[in-house]
Enzyme design. Structure first.
Site, PDB file in Angstrom:
ATOM      1  N   HIS A 151       0.825  -1.196   0.000  1.00 59.36           N
ATOM      2  CA  HIS A 151       0.000   0.000   0.000  1.00 59.36           C
ATOM      3  C   HIS A 151       0.860   1.247   0.000  1.00 59.36           C
ATOM      4  O   HIS A 151       0.620   2.206  -0.733  1.00 59.36           O
ATOM      5  CB  HIS A 151      -0.947  -0.005   1.206  1.00 59.36           C
ATOM      6  CG  HIS A 151      -2.045   0.985   1.079  1.00 59.36           C
ATOM      7  ND1 HIS A 151      -2.101   2.124   1.841  1.00 59.36           N
ATOM      8  CD2 HIS A 151      -3.100   1.037   0.240  1.00 59.36           C
ATOM      9  CE1 HIS A 151      -3.169   2.820   1.489  1.00 59.36           C
ATOM     10  NE2 HIS A 151      -3.795   2.184   0.512  1.00 59.36           N
ATOM     11  N   HIS A 171      -4.296   6.523  -5.823  1.00 62.42           N
ATOM     12  CA  HIS A 171      -5.448   7.165  -5.178  1.00 62.42           C
ATOM     13  C   HIS A 171      -5.987   8.321  -6.010  1.00 62.42           C
ATOM     14  O   HIS A 171      -5.300   8.841  -6.872  1.00 62.42           O
ATOM     15  CB  HIS A 171      -5.062   7.700  -3.796  1.00 62.42           C
ATOM     16  CG  HIS A 171      -5.053   6.613  -2.763  1.00 62.42           C
ATOM     17  ND1 HIS A 171      -4.104   6.491  -1.807  1.00 62.42           N
ATOM     18  CD2 HIS A 171      -5.901   5.590  -2.563  1.00 62.42           C
ATOM     19  CE1 HIS A 171      -4.351   5.443  -1.053  1.00 62.42           C
ATOM     20  NE2 HIS A 171      -5.439   4.869  -1.493  1.00 62.42           N
ATOM     21  N   HIS A 180      -7.126  -1.599  -5.206  1.00 57.86           N
ATOM     22  CA  HIS A 180      -7.365  -2.153  -3.871  1.00 57.86           C
ATOM     23  C   HIS A 180      -8.017  -3.530  -3.946  1.00 57.86           C
ATOM     24  O   HIS A 180      -7.776  -4.377  -3.090  1.00 57.86           O
ATOM     25  CB  HIS A 180      -8.204  -1.191  -3.024  1.00 57.86           C
ATOM     26  CG  HIS A 180      -7.451   0.044  -2.611  1.00 57.86           C
ATOM     27  ND1 HIS A 180      -7.398   1.173  -3.398  1.00 57.86           N
ATOM     28  CD2 HIS A 180      -6.693   0.315  -1.517  1.00 57.86           C
ATOM     29  CE1 HIS A 180      -6.652   2.080  -2.784  1.00 57.86           C
ATOM     30  NE2 HIS A 180      -6.207   1.594  -1.646  1.00 57.86           N
ATOM     31  N   HIS A 302     -14.455   6.561   2.759  1.00 58.33           N
ATOM     32  CA  HIS A 302     -13.123   5.969   2.754  1.00 58.33           C
ATOM     33  C   HIS A 302     -12.080   6.812   3.501  1.00 58.33           C
ATOM     34  O   HIS A 302     -11.508   6.373   4.492  1.00 58.33           O
ATOM     35  CB  HIS A 302     -12.667   5.668   1.319  1.00 58.33           C
ATOM     36  CG  HIS A 302     -11.227   5.273   1.256  1.00 58.33           C
ATOM     37  ND1 HIS A 302     -10.232   6.147   0.915  1.00 58.33           N
ATOM     38  CD2 HIS A 302     -10.614   4.108   1.578  1.00 58.33           C
ATOM     39  CE1 HIS A 302      -9.052   5.526   1.007  1.00 58.33           C
ATOM     40  NE2 HIS A 302      -9.261   4.288   1.400  1.00 58.33           N
ATOM     41  N   HIS A 306     -10.472   6.354   7.409  1.00 58.69           N
ATOM     42  CA  HIS A 306      -9.035   6.211   7.658  1.00 58.69           C
ATOM     43  C   HIS A 306      -8.638   7.174   8.777  1.00 58.69           C
ATOM     44  O   HIS A 306      -7.919   6.812   9.717  1.00 58.69           O
ATOM     45  CB  HIS A 306      -8.230   6.561   6.397  1.00 58.69           C
ATOM     46  CG  HIS A 306      -7.928   5.361   5.531  1.00 58.69           C
ATOM     47  ND1 HIS A 306      -6.949   4.467   5.826  1.00 58.69           N
ATOM     48  CD2 HIS A 306      -8.486   4.937   4.370  1.00 58.69           C
ATOM     49  CE1 HIS A 306      -6.907   3.529   4.885  1.00 58.69           C
ATOM     50  NE2 HIS A 306      -7.827   3.791   3.983  1.00 58.69           N
ATOM     51  N   PHE A 323      -1.550   6.992   4.250  1.00 58.02           N
ATOM     52  CA  PHE A 323      -1.515   5.828   3.371  1.00 58.02           C
ATOM     53  C   PHE A 323      -0.240   4.994   3.500  1.00 58.02           C
ATOM     54  O   PHE A 323      -0.264   3.793   3.308  1.00 58.02           O
ATOM     55  CB  PHE A 323      -1.745   6.247   1.926  1.00 58.02           C
ATOM     56  CG  PHE A 323      -3.126   6.794   1.706  1.00 58.02           C
ATOM     57  CD1 PHE A 323      -4.228   6.184   2.277  1.00 58.02           C
ATOM     58  CD2 PHE A 323      -3.329   7.931   0.944  1.00 58.02           C
ATOM     59  CE1 PHE A 323      -5.509   6.685   2.097  1.00 58.02           C
ATOM     60  CE2 PHE A 323      -4.609   8.441   0.752  1.00 58.02           C
ATOM     61  CZ  PHE A 323      -5.694   7.820   1.325  1.00 58.02           C
ATOM     62  N   HIS A 336     -11.258  -2.096   3.408  1.00 63.90           N
ATOM     63  CA  HIS A 336     -11.227  -2.171   1.946  1.00 63.90           C
ATOM     64  C   HIS A 336     -12.096  -3.272   1.376  1.00 63.90           C
ATOM     65  O   HIS A 336     -12.529  -3.207   0.229  1.00 63.90           O
ATOM     66  CB  HIS A 336      -9.789  -2.219   1.431  1.00 63.90           C
ATOM     67  CG  HIS A 336      -9.295  -0.819   1.269  1.00 63.90           C
ATOM     68  ND1 HIS A 336      -9.645  -0.047   0.180  1.00 63.90           N
ATOM     69  CD2 HIS A 336      -8.607  -0.016   2.103  1.00 63.90           C
ATOM     70  CE1 HIS A 336      -9.156   1.167   0.353  1.00 63.90           C
ATOM     71  NE2 HIS A 336      -8.521   1.226   1.507  1.00 63.90           N
TER      72      HIS A 336
HETATM   73 CU1  C2O Z   1      -5.163   3.033  -0.593  1.00 66.82          CU
HETATM   74 CU2  C2O Z   1      -7.877   3.026   2.049  1.00 66.82          CU
HETATM   75  O1  C2O Z   1      -6.415   3.430   0.903  1.00 66.82           O
END
Ligand code: C2O
Length: 521
Positions: A151, A171, A180, A302, A306, A323, A336
């Site tokens: 990631h 992203h 993802h 999303h 995070h 990230f 995810h």
């Molecule tokens: Cu690549 Cu939830 O992030």
């Protein structure tokens, strides 16, 4: 900001609002500004329309498929002030790879279930596998640390593109969902193989339904391998997740649940009626093909979640809040898994009519190690059918589907449009140094007059901007507003009033490059 809206209504079916956000140097002077449109908006907009299925334009420019040059790995910025080294050992030497093949159709389907319903046996099995994974040495690509670094590599721009000397970062683009999906697909199979279970399926954190709106219990058990210290301690259960999180509020449980559902409706339905709005912008090979425009779900829940999960004690709310470090927290994979499920929900709800057909997207490719330690090259086109990929999702109800917000009309006649006409937007060139790289969040409302209507529960809510800094400096925000304009009965109006409501102090480092209406056929 006031936008002219005359003439276009009869010719288009969907309008979206585009906020060009320069997350750099200027200052957002006020939370409400007026913008008047020069010339004929219809021509201006229609002149720029590009169809989603016109995939040839990239090829005409001679661009090759987008993918990483895996020998080009270099340190990258995990935070503005933090250089991170996520490259795999020995990356300088090219490794032979195989092209992706679907798993044997005879093998059992892996059924991903909500994390809040899985039973003790399942948790014990997954716990065992995860602890094995965590004990593998870093030079094993199946190890948890290497999985987490995947990631970091693709989300901080640690690789250059294969055919261009430009960094690759997935992203805020149409690669968000498929990349993802690939990552957790291989992760899931590796987990299963570590315990010899070919039915193993990841759980999903079903934060879009009330029962799943807390951190699932399995992730809070301190003696399990799912527990992670780098989380916000005040967000443990029974704290309800705020899907549009900025900072903590005193909302009651019921209000938070209710707002979350309305917010989901906006992100999945009214704000996601066109492909780009949901999927993100069309990122193609080369710097020319670079884009920075996240879709609704990527922005929030999303990004918002995070941030909500990550620890407030760390500068970037690590681990989940940045990230480079996010996938070190086991809950990342369940988060995810839900994102991936919602992609399927959206595709099905739109009867696959909004699926991207652009070859440049379909041919974009990445590399992952599989459970047999083979390096596999996988294309976006390979991951569009979950059944062929050998997994599916146990369905849950969709209470947000019925949450279309109600319109209010009582204050419509007191619209401030008229008296403010003539004012120009202040576009000062005063530059402010960017301080830190804090989470940036603002909400967008249309025809907001009554301040008691500041909430995603109200129809005036058009969407949100939620940004986890790192890499990108200029971002396009597009918000679908046609259903909102219909419901507000504003679709025949000459002007609409757009309010940007800063939600974080970091908004003072943000410049709005402009606001415009655009139309998608
Ligand atoms: Cu690549 Cu939830 O992030």
């Amino acid at each position: 900001m006031e936008l002219g809206a005359s003439k276009w209504v009869s010719t288009v079916t969907l309008a979206f609002l585009s906020v060009l956000l320069t997350v750099t140097l200027w200052k957002l002077e006020s939370n409400q500004a007026q913008f008047s449109f020069p010339g004929d908006i219809t021509n201006m907009i229609l002149g720029k329309l590009e169809g989603w299925s016109l995939g040839e334009d990239g090829n005409k420019r001679g661009l090759k498929a987008l993918g990483p040059n895996i020998t080009s790995c270099h340190p990258s910025y995990g935070r503005k002030d933090l250089l991170v080294h996520c490259c795999p050992p020995g990356f300088q030497t090219p490794v032979p790879f195989v092209d992706f093949q679907f798993p044997d159709p005879q093998s059992p389907l892996r059924v991903r279930r909500p994390a809040h319903v899985v039973d003790g046996d399942y948790i014990a099995k997954y716990n065992k596998a995860l602890s094995i994974m965590k004990s593998l040495p870093h030079d094993d690509p199946r190890s948890f640390s290497r999985q987490a670094n995947l990631h970091c590599l693709f989300c901080t721009g640690a690789y250059d593109q294969q055919s261009h000397n430009a960094p690759l970062s997935i992203h805020r683009t149409w690669l968000f969902f498929p990349w993802h999906r690939m990552m957790i697909y291989f992760h899931e199979r590796i987990i299963g193989s570590l315990i010899g279970d070919e039915t193993f399926a990841l759980p999903y954190w079903a934060w879009d339904i009330p029962e799943g709106m807390v951190i699932p219990d399995m992730y809070t058990n301190k003696s399990s391998s799912f527990f992670h210290t780098e989380r916000d301690a005040s967000h443990r259960p029974p704290k309800i997740a705020d899907l549009n999180y900025v900072s903590d509020t005193n909302l009651s449980r019921e209000d938070q649940l209710d707002i979350n559902l309305s917010f989901m409706y906006n992100q999945m339905v009214s704000g996601a009626r066109k492909t780009e709005l949901f999927m993100g912008c069309r990122y193609k090979a080369g710097t020319e093909g670079y884009c920075n425009g996240p879709g609704t779900i990527e922005l929030a829940p999303h990004n918002a979640l995070h941030t909500w999960v990550g620890s407030s004690l760390n500068p970037g709310r690590e681990d989940m809040g940045k990230f480079y470090s996010a996938a070190r927290d086991p809950i990342f994979y369940a988060h995810h898994s839900n994102i991936d499920r919602l992609w399927e929900v959206w595709r099905e709800a739109n009867k696959h009519e909004l699926d991207i057909t652009d070859q440049d997207w379909l041919e974009s490719f990445f590399f992952f190690y599989d459970e047999n330690l083979r390096l596999v090259r996988v294309k976006v086109a390979d991951v569009l059918d979950t059944i062929k990929l050998g997994y599916s999702y146990e369905q849950v109800h969709r209470p947000w589907l019925n949450k279309r917000p109600k319109a209010f009309f009582s204050t419509k006649t007191s619209s401030p449009n008229v008296e403010k006409e003539g004012e120009r937007e202040q576009t000062t060139n005063v530059k402010h140094p960017l301080k830190g790289d804090a989470y940036v969040k603002f909400d967008v409302y249309v025809n907001l007059i009554d301040e008691s209507k500041i909430s995603p529960k109200f129809r005036e809510f058009a969407g949100t901007f939620a940004h986890i800094p790192g890499g990108a400096a200029t971002i396009d925000l597009k918000l679908g507003v046609s259903e909102l304009l219909e419901d507000l009965e504003a679709d025949q109006d000459e002007t609409i009033w757009v309010t940007l409501l800063p939600r974080t102090p970091s908004c003072s480092n943000v410049t709005i490059g402009g606001v415009r209406m655009e139309y998608i056929e």
